[in-house]
Structure formats: C-alpha cells, structure tokens
Design a protein around this motif. Structure first.
Motif, mmCIF file in Angstrom:
data_model
loop_
_atom_site.group_PDB
_atom_site.id
_atom_site.type_symbol
_atom_site.label_atom_id
_atom_site.label_comp_id
_atom_site.label_asym_id
_atom_site.label_seq_id
_atom_site.Cartn_x
_atom_site.Cartn_y
_atom_site.Cartn_z
ATOM 1 N N GLY A 198 0.765 -1.239 0.000
ATOM 2 C CA GLY A 198 0.000 0.000 0.000
ATOM 3 C C GLY A 198 0.794 1.286 0.000
ATOM 4 O O GLY A 198 0.228 2.365 0.120
ATOM 5 N N LEU A 199 2.103 1.219 -0.148
ATOM 6 C CA LEU A 199 2.921 2.436 -0.199
ATOM 7 C C LEU A 199 3.302 2.716 -1.643
ATOM 8 O O LEU A 199 3.548 1.811 -2.415
ATOM 9 N N GLY A 200 3.367 3.958 -2.021
ATOM 10 C CA GLY A 200 3.806 4.283 -3.371
ATOM 11 C C GLY A 200 2.647 4.490 -4.310
ATOM 12 O O GLY A 200 1.504 4.182 -4.002
ATOM 13 N N GLY A 201 2.958 4.988 -5.502
ATOM 14 C CA GLY A 201 1.935 5.369 -6.456
ATOM 15 C C GLY A 201 1.554 4.288 -7.435
ATOM 16 O O GLY A 201 0.840 4.545 -8.373
ATOM 17 N N GLU A 202 2.026 3.072 -7.266
ATOM 18 C CA GLU A 202 1.746 2.004 -8.219
ATOM 19 C C GLU A 202 1.182 0.784 -7.503
ATOM 20 O O GLU A 202 1.367 0.615 -6.298
ATOM 21 N N ASP A 203 0.529 -0.068 -8.263
ATOM 22 C CA ASP A 203 0.127 -1.374 -7.736
ATOM 23 C C ASP A 203 1.336 -2.286 -7.855
ATOM 24 O O ASP A 203 1.960 -2.358 -8.918
ATOM 25 N N TYR A 204 1.682 -2.960 -6.789
ATOM 26 C CA TYR A 204 2.841 -3.844 -6.795
ATOM 27 C C TYR A 204 2.584 -5.018 -5.865
ATOM 28 O O TYR A 204 1.660 -5.002 -5.053
ATOM 29 N N ASP A 205 3.397 -6.045 -6.029
ATOM 30 C CA ASP A 205 3.338 -7.202 -5.150
ATOM 31 C C ASP A 205 4.379 -6.999 -4.061
ATOM 32 O O ASP A 205 5.584 -7.026 -4.334
ATOM 33 N N ALA A 206 3.919 -6.749 -2.847
ATOM 34 C CA ALA A 206 4.822 -6.536 -1.718
ATOM 35 C C ALA A 206 5.436 -7.862 -1.294
ATOM 36 O O ALA A 206 4.736 -8.878 -1.211
ATOM 37 N N MET A 207 6.740 -7.853 -1.077
ATOM 38 C CA MET A 207 7.440 -9.067 -0.644
ATOM 39 C C MET A 207 8.421 -8.713 0.461
ATOM 40 O O MET A 207 8.972 -7.608 0.479
ATOM 41 N N THR A 208 8.644 -9.656 1.338
ATOM 42 C CA THR A 208 9.714 -9.487 2.311
ATOM 43 C C THR A 208 11.037 -9.756 1.589
ATOM 44 O O THR A 208 11.058 -10.441 0.556
ATOM 45 N N PRO A 209 12.139 -9.257 2.125
ATOM 46 C CA PRO A 209 13.429 -9.567 1.494
ATOM 47 C C PRO A 209 13.692 -11.073 1.403
ATOM 48 O O PRO A 209 14.232 -11.539 0.391
ATOM 49 N N ALA A 210 13.293 -11.822 2.404
ATOM 50 C CA ALA A 210 13.502 -13.278 2.370
ATOM 51 C C ALA A 210 12.670 -13.923 1.266
ATOM 52 O O ALA A 210 13.163 -14.792 0.525
#
Length: 179
Positions: A41-53
């Motif tokens: 939910g951060l930023g101006g685009e739709d993206y798939d959030a992932m943890t670094p792991a």
C-alpha cells in the motif's frame, strides 16, 4: 514474428513516471506489476509486496526475468513478461536506470522512455508526495542527472508542463511504426 517491445519507463523520482504510464496503458500495452520489497500500500503504483527473504526465494526459483536493487529496496519483473514480449506482446514497465543494461540483454526490442523534468519541478513534486524528508529529497535530486547507458533506443519526454502534453508526445513516439 519479431517479438513485442518492452517499454522501459525511466527517470528520476517525482518526474511523473507512474502518471504517464497509467495514461499510456491499454489492453494492447498493459502495465507490468512489479514485485517490491516494500510494505503493502505504499507508493503510487500497484505492486506485489514481498519481504526480502521471500524476494530472495523467488529470485532463486526463477520467478523474475529481471531484478535489481535501488533506494534500499529490491524490485523484480515477473518471468512471464519475457515470455509475453517474446510472443509478440508489448509491455510497459517502470525500470531503474541501473537495470537498463541487463534489460537490453534480455529484451531484443527494448524501448526506453526517458522522462525528465527541471530540478525545480522535481523538488516540488517530491515535497508534495510526502514520502521523503528534506535530506532524502536532496539525495534524489542529486541522482536525477545520472546518464543512461549508451547504445539504447531512447525516447526523451520532458514532463514540466501539463501531463496531457507529455502523454501525447510519448504516445506519438511509441506508435508501432516509429520504434
């Protein structure tokens, strides 16, 4: 078939890449949804959030055709994008300038849409979006003039005025018979 095009939209933070991409997107040229190691939910685009792991596991499993790190985050382009482009489809994606060299090795028909704006415009936009503090804005402005790798098919679009003007220039420049 010669394959499709990957339209790589690049430029400094605050230049309006997301706005221009949204206006250019169509069923014939959809936006690529990136994977990013950023909270949802951060930023101006739709993206798939992932943890670094999880990102590291996905990278190891071959989930991305292209991935890079920038501004303390990791970004990945799904492997399906390469298959789509090789099959003749056009795709539009927000890329880092630092990932262009690798992208050129992967995509035979890479078109770079380089969005620029004056330092004053960038500073105003970065302040307005409220994601960076004054120090972060200064760092982003300092890196705004980084050159692009040589030898790429680059279309320059200045986005200092009305968004509609920049979109019209980009749309005209991306007509299939022109690039």
């Amino acid at each position: 078939m010669t394959g499709g095009r990957l339209i790589a939209v690049v430029g400094p933070s605050g230049v309006g890449k997301d706005s221009i991409m949204a206006a250019l997107a169509s069923p014939q040229m959809p936006l690529v949804r990136r994977a990013i190691t950023r909270a949802p939910g951060l930023g101006g685009e739709d993206y798939d959030a992932m943890t670094p792991a999880d990102f590291a596991k996905a990278t190891e499993a071959g989930a991305f055709c292209l991935h890079w790190s920038a501004h303390g985050l990791q970004y990945g382009i799904p492997a399906q994008v390469r298959r789509d482009v090789e099959a003749g489809a056009d795709r539009i994606v927000n890329l880092s300038r630092g990932a262009l060299g690798e992208a050129a090795k992967i995509f035979a028909r890479l078109v770079v849409l380089h969005i620029t704006a004056s330092p004053e415009t960038l500073a105003q936009r970065l302040k307005h979006r409220g994601r960076e503090d004054t120090g972060d804005i200064a760092k982003r402005l300092a890196s705004a003039q980084k050159p692009l790798p040589a030898g790429l098919n680059v279309i320059e679009i200045v986005n200092d005025g009305p968004l509609e003007a920049a979109v019209a220039k980009a749309r005209a420049a991306l007509q299939p018979d022109r690039v």
